[in-house]
Write an enzyme that holds these catalytic residues in place. Structure first.
Site, mmCIF file in Angstrom:
data_model
loop_
_atom_site.group_PDB
_atom_site.id
_atom_site.type_symbol
_atom_site.label_atom_id
_atom_site.label_comp_id
_atom_site.label_asym_id
_atom_site.label_seq_id
_atom_site.Cartn_x
_atom_site.Cartn_y
_atom_site.Cartn_z
ATOM 1 N N PHE A 234 32.937 49.446 12.179
ATOM 2 C CA PHE A 234 31.479 49.570 12.274
ATOM 3 C C PHE A 234 30.937 48.279 12.899
ATOM 4 O O PHE A 234 30.115 47.572 12.326
ATOM 5 C CB PHE A 234 30.823 49.803 10.903
ATOM 6 C CG PHE A 234 31.402 50.968 10.132
ATOM 7 C CD1 PHE A 234 30.997 52.256 10.400
ATOM 8 C CD2 PHE A 234 32.354 50.756 9.136
ATOM 9 C CE1 PHE A 234 31.518 53.336 9.678
ATOM 10 C CE2 PHE A 234 32.885 51.816 8.413
ATOM 11 C CZ PHE A 234 32.474 53.112 8.677
ATOM 12 N N ASP A 256 33.367 51.285 16.873
ATOM 13 C CA ASP A 256 32.006 51.789 16.648
ATOM 14 C C ASP A 256 31.817 53.034 17.501
ATOM 15 O O ASP A 256 32.520 53.231 18.488
ATOM 16 C CB ASP A 256 30.955 50.740 17.014
ATOM 17 C CG ASP A 256 29.625 50.964 16.289
ATOM 18 O OD1 ASP A 256 29.347 50.226 15.318
ATOM 19 O OD2 ASP A 256 28.866 51.873 16.694
ATOM 20 N N CYS A 346 25.167 48.560 2.396
ATOM 21 C CA CYS A 346 23.745 48.232 2.572
ATOM 22 C C CYS A 346 22.862 49.339 1.999
ATOM 23 O O CYS A 346 21.695 49.443 2.348
ATOM 24 C CB CYS A 346 23.430 47.958 4.034
ATOM 25 S SG CYS A 346 23.764 49.358 5.103
HETATM 26 N N1 SAH Z 1 28.564 44.678 11.361
HETATM 27 C C1 SAH Z 1 27.489 44.868 12.299
HETATM 28 C C2 SAH Z 1 26.467 45.881 11.825
HETATM 29 C C3 SAH Z 1 27.023 47.262 11.524
HETATM 30 S S1 SAH Z 1 25.801 48.516 11.442
HETATM 31 C C4 SAH Z 1 26.867 43.508 12.613
HETATM 32 O O1 SAH Z 1 27.170 42.497 11.922
HETATM 33 O O2 SAH Z 1 26.069 43.420 13.556
HETATM 34 C C5 SAH Z 1 26.720 49.966 11.325
HETATM 35 C C6 SAH Z 1 27.353 50.459 12.627
HETATM 36 O O3 SAH Z 1 28.165 51.589 12.311
HETATM 37 C C7 SAH Z 1 26.404 50.962 13.707
HETATM 38 O O4 SAH Z 1 26.636 50.224 14.876
HETATM 39 C C8 SAH Z 1 26.764 52.439 13.938
HETATM 40 O O5 SAH Z 1 26.758 52.775 15.309
HETATM 41 C C9 SAH Z 1 28.160 52.489 13.412
HETATM 42 N N2 SAH Z 1 28.637 53.768 12.871
HETATM 43 C C10 SAH Z 1 28.022 54.586 12.002
HETATM 44 N N3 SAH Z 1 28.842 55.583 11.622
HETATM 45 C C11 SAH Z 1 30.017 55.390 12.274
HETATM 46 C C12 SAH Z 1 31.276 56.066 12.284
HETATM 47 N N4 SAH Z 1 31.479 57.137 11.528
HETATM 48 N N5 SAH Z 1 32.253 55.571 13.052
HETATM 49 C C13 SAH Z 1 32.048 54.464 13.828
HETATM 50 N N6 SAH Z 1 30.901 53.765 13.830
HETATM 51 C C14 SAH Z 1 29.900 54.241 13.077
#
Ligand code: SAH
Length: 402
Positions: A234, A256, A346
């Site tokens: 993610f 992601d 979160c």
């Molecule tokens: N760690 C990051 C923030 C993560 S936010 C930072 O520090 O900036 C969560 C992310 O998960 C988002 O970018 C979203 O696109 C992604 N996401 C949500 N569901 C997902 C999935 N099933 N597989 C891959 N990515 C996913």
């Protein structure tokens, strides 16, 4: 907006329902309200009293929300006018005095809604650009004042609005996005956290553009990254993984589903002068990617799990807990013996003790012995008020995995 006491509509609470308000909790649910003198307009300032008619404070009326009033002031304190917003915003800035230097950054949350006495108002600063979310009827009603005061107080060049938040629907408000004051911000704003550089797209990025709440956690996780192979699940635009790479990780794999996020990630690899081949980007569903790594017996020295909010409400908690259990179980299996897991939630609806229990169960099922090295929270500029525990939403565990 100034209204004399005589014009003000009065919201009287039911008997014995005034306790949270007296203790400074800013939300009044519709079920706690006994009567309203005349129907207020959306976002209008109302006078809230207890059942006996004693003043409890002033709040903003949200006719469409279960949270019918959000308190601006408590007790007999003043009016909700320009001076009020000037005072609240000045105090929010004072709380963050010195934080930019302490955290060595030019990007901070300046206003954190309820916790700063301004329900519904969130403002982040990225260099010279302020980005605001006005999530409630009360925040919307006073938007112009808040923008004007903050621009004057900070001397920023732009105020951009990203009120495309879910909560606006419950408030009877449409999403609103665009420039509110100053110059159009650049397409990608460069910020820094220590020596790590990031690009923020305030127009199209998530939330106000970046996950500033993870700043201190990115820094801490990076201190464990040197020489390790890292899985950044993610990843969004790279956050944890870019910080880990700058700190000397051997190889970083980002996963992601968002193509724009992964494109910005690529630009940041160059921006931070990271060696070619150190970074791998995978556009894939994390739930699937974790299983693929497991099946290939691929292991990592450091695994970061920072999923989106799985539970929006308490009602979705059970499903969310299964999601957290699933990724933590899989994630733990991928950690090399002696490696590190940094795992987050979160979802405000899941408290730290519950999250810890889920990780405990995942570790049991994975057959791994896990020690907590750090308990993590949202960064300090995302202040949490003692009177508003709902404001704590981000929690995490940084663990050693035997
Ligand atoms: N760690 C990051 C923030 C993560 S936010 C930072 O520090 O900036 C969560 C992310 O998960 C988002 O970018 C979203 O696109 C992604 N996401 C949500 N569901 C997902 C999935 N099933 N597989 C891959 N990515 C996913």
């Amino acid at each position: 907006m100034t209204e004399s006491d005589a014009d003000m509509k009065i919201v009287r609470l039911k008997i014995k329902r005034d306790r949270p308000t007296r203790l400074g909790h800013p939300w009044i649910f519709s079920g706690a309200i006994d009567s309203v003198s005349r129907e207020p307009a959306r976002g209008e300032t109302v006078l809230v009293t207890d059942a006996a008619g004693e003043t409890l404070g002033l709040g903003a009326w949200s006719p469409d929300s279960q949270i019918r009033v959000r308190m601006w002031t408590f007790g007999a304190e003043g009016a909700v006018d320009d001076a009020f917003f000037h005072g609240r915003l000045s105090r929010a800035l004072a709380v963050r005095e010195g934080m930019a230097e302490t955290f060595d950054t030019n990007a901070l949350r300046l206003v954190n809604a309820e916790a700063d006495g301004l329900p519904g108002v969130t403002v982040d600063r990225y260099g010279e650009t302020l980005v605001g979310q006005f999530a409630t009827a009360g925040a919307e009603a006073h938007k112009a004042t808040i923008v004007r005061e903050l621009m004057a107080l900070t001397g920023a060049a732009s105020f951009y609005e990203r009120s495309d938040v879910d909560g606006r629907g419950h408030e009877g408000l449409e999403p609103a996005v665009g420039l509110l004051d100053g110059a159009e911000p650049p397409a990608a704003i460069q910020i820094h956290e220590g020596k790590t550089r990031f690009l923020v797209d305030v127009r199209n990025g998530h939330k106000t553009g970046f996950y500033l709440d993870q700043r201190e956690n990115r820094r801490l996780v990076a201190t464990y990254a040197k020489g390790r192979t890292v899985l950044n699940a993610f990843s969004y635009t790279g956050g944890f993984g870019i910080a880990a790479a700058v700190a000397g990780a051997e190889k970083v794999t980002h996963v992601d589903l968002s193509e724009p996020a992964l494109q910005l990630l690529e630009r940041q690899v160059a921006l931070n002068h990271l060696p070619e081949g150190q970074t791998l980007r995978l556009k894939e569903n994390v739930f699937q990617a974790l299983r693929t790594f497991r099946d290939r017996a691929q292991r990592f020295g450091l695994v970061v799990l920072d999923p989106p909010k799985f539970a929006d409400t308490k009602g979705q908690t059970m499903k969310a807990l299964r999601g957290y259990k699933d990724i933590n179980l899989l994630g733990l299996k991928l950690v090399e013996p002696g490696g590190i897991l940094a795992t987050f939630s979160c979802s405000g609806a899941i408290d730290p003790a519950t999250f810890r229990k889920v990780v405990t169960e995942a570790a049991h099922d994975a057959g791994r012995r896990v020690r907590i090295l750090h308990e993590l929270r949202q960064a300090p500029d995302h202040v949490e008020a003692l009177t508003f525990p709902e404001g704590l939403y981000l929690k995490g565990l940084l663990c050693h995995v035997e």
